[in-house]
Structures are given as structure tokens and as C-alpha cells.
Design a protein around this motif. Sequence first.
Motif, mmCIF file in Angstrom:
data_model
loop_
_atom_site.group_PDB
_atom_site.id
_atom_site.type_symbol
_atom_site.label_atom_id
_atom_site.label_comp_id
_atom_site.label_asym_id
_atom_site.label_seq_id
_atom_site.Cartn_x
_atom_site.Cartn_y
_atom_site.Cartn_z
ATOM 1 N N VAL A 27 36.073 23.903 37.190
ATOM 2 C CA VAL A 27 36.341 23.319 38.506
ATOM 3 C C VAL A 27 37.162 24.259 39.390
ATOM 4 N N PRO A 28 38.244 24.882 38.889
ATOM 5 C CA PRO A 28 38.974 25.820 39.755
ATOM 6 C C PRO A 28 38.112 26.971 40.260
ATOM 7 N N ILE A 29 37.229 27.503 39.418
ATOM 8 C CA ILE A 29 36.342 28.587 39.851
ATOM 9 C C ILE A 29 35.390 28.095 40.930
ATOM 10 N N ALA A 30 34.760 26.962 40.679
ATOM 11 C CA ALA A 30 33.797 26.438 41.642
ATOM 12 C C ALA A 30 34.468 26.107 42.970
ATOM 13 N N LEU A 182 32.293 38.822 41.315
ATOM 14 C CA LEU A 182 33.200 37.903 41.996
ATOM 15 C C LEU A 182 34.205 37.221 41.076
ATOM 16 N N VAL A 183 33.805 36.966 39.849
ATOM 17 C CA VAL A 183 34.656 36.207 38.929
ATOM 18 C C VAL A 183 34.707 36.935 37.587
ATOM 19 N N LYS A 184 35.910 37.301 37.183
ATOM 20 C CA LYS A 184 36.092 37.941 35.878
ATOM 21 C C LYS A 184 36.239 36.867 34.798
ATOM 22 N N ARG A 185 35.862 37.231 33.594
ATOM 23 C CA ARG A 185 36.017 36.295 32.483
ATOM 24 C C ARG A 185 37.487 36.080 32.191
ATOM 25 N N GLY A 186 37.804 34.906 31.665
ATOM 26 C CA GLY A 186 39.189 34.579 31.357
ATOM 27 C C GLY A 186 39.755 33.598 32.367
ATOM 28 N N ASP A 189 41.818 33.710 38.543
ATOM 29 C CA ASP A 189 42.756 33.965 39.635
ATOM 30 C C ASP A 189 42.096 33.392 40.881
ATOM 31 N N VAL A 190 42.413 32.143 41.211
ATOM 32 C CA VAL A 190 41.655 31.450 42.249
ATOM 33 C C VAL A 190 41.824 32.097 43.616
ATOM 34 N N ALA A 191 42.992 32.655 43.883
ATOM 35 C CA ALA A 191 43.191 33.325 45.179
ATOM 36 C C ALA A 191 42.295 34.548 45.280
ATOM 37 N N ILE A 193 39.502 35.060 43.613
ATOM 38 C CA ILE A 193 38.110 34.603 43.655
ATOM 39 C C ILE A 193 37.741 34.158 45.065
ATOM 40 N N GLU A 194 38.622 33.396 45.693
ATOM 41 C CA GLU A 194 38.332 32.931 47.054
ATOM 42 C C GLU A 194 38.239 34.113 48.018
ATOM 43 N N ALA A 195 39.125 35.092 47.869
ATOM 44 C CA ALA A 195 39.076 36.265 48.745
ATOM 45 C C ALA A 195 37.791 37.051 48.539
ATOM 46 N N ALA A 196 37.384 37.222 47.280
ATOM 47 C CA ALA A 196 36.141 37.934 46.990
ATOM 48 C C ALA A 196 34.943 37.173 47.551
ATOM 49 N N ALA A 197 34.993 35.840 47.453
ATOM 50 C CA ALA A 197 33.901 35.030 47.988
ATOM 51 C C ALA A 197 33.814 35.160 49.505
ATOM 52 N N ARG A 198 34.949 35.169 50.182
ATOM 53 C CA ARG A 198 34.930 35.301 51.640
ATOM 54 C C ARG A 198 34.327 36.645 52.067
#
Length: 206
Positions: A27-30, A182-186, A189-191, A193-198
Motif C-alpha cells: 500500500v505505501p508503494i502504490a 522507480l522502486v527498489k526492493r526492500g 522510501d515513499v518520498a 518513490i513519489e519523486a521518481a514517479a513525478r
Amino acid sequence: MTAAIEQIMLTAPVIPVLVVDDVAHAVPIAEALVRGGLPVLEVTLRTAAALDVIAAMKTVPGAIVGAGTVLNPQDLNAAIHAGATFIVSPGLTEPLGKAAVESGIPFLPGTANAGDMMRGLDRGLRHFKFFPAETSGGRPALKALMGPFSDVRICPTGGITLDNASDWLAIEQVLCVGGSWLVKRGAPDVAAIEAAARAAAALTRD
């Protein structure tokens, strides 16, 4: 099926390709990816938690969750049962192609050559994942394939990065790219991930 998968591919320029080991991270990743502008999520069936991750991510408002690394009809059925909205496979076999088409679920099979695309077209498919993109000849190979297959639509995946994604998106038949950066295993880091998504969501198709 073809209209539905095209709509999914056009939702955002990048589909995050996710390998998630712990359902508690789902859920945090999504949420971070959706906030960043990337609502289409491909959860690969590469971990024991993958099916539970799909089910958990489906609860996130705005998330369009699919299953990747679907290898056979058994994987297909398990992914559909878990709530997958679409299916992505690394290749195309007769049993999987038949089962996916009969199920009616939006399907993006992997292809790397003309024979794969012809088998897909024989089943009424015209949307494909070009995989593995960089090691299958990269953009020159895809552009060459698009000569005889100009009516197909493509999502290159494999070796795509933020730095080269725009070059792939500039190819006329490319609707989106798959991105594992965009998302590393483990623990997420939601901040980050969100920055990479933007940054990925800001990419444009020429």
C-alpha cells in the motif's frame, strides 16, 4: 480487450514494474506512485507475496493494478483471482495466449521478434511488450520491426531508464514504457518513490 489495454497503456507514460517481497510494503508503494502520477502498476509474480501484493494494492484509490511475469494459464488464473486488472507476460505461448484471450482480460504479451508478433496478431492481439528492450537490439531493432508491423502498439520494457525513456517514447508506435527503476526492493522510501514517479509522469510522447 484491445481497446482496454490501449486505454491502460495511455494512462501514463511509464508503467512501474514492481518486485515486492513484503505485502506490508504494498500500500505505501502504490500510494506513493499514484500520488506521483503513475496509477498503472505492474506487480511481477516473482515473489511469494506477489498475489497478496496485487490484492492489497487494489485497495488504493486510483490504482490500476496488473500482474506481470505471467508465464502460463495457471499464473493467469491466480492473477485474475487476486484481482489483477491486466496481464503482462515476458513472452507469448499458445496455451497462455489462448487462455488470456478467452478470459477477456486486457493482455500485454512480451515479444522480441517478428514471429512473436505474428503469433499475437493471429490471436487478435495488437498491443505488445517489447522485451527485453535494450538487449533485443534497442530502438534500432524496434524501429525495424515497426516497418512490417506499423499497426501494432508497444510498451518497451527492460533496460529503460529515466534518461532514455524519452527516446523510446519518441517512436510512433510506443504508447508507454515499463520501468523498474522507480522502486527498489526492500522497505520503501515513499518520498523517493513519489519523486521518481513525478519525474517519470512528466515524460511526454512525441
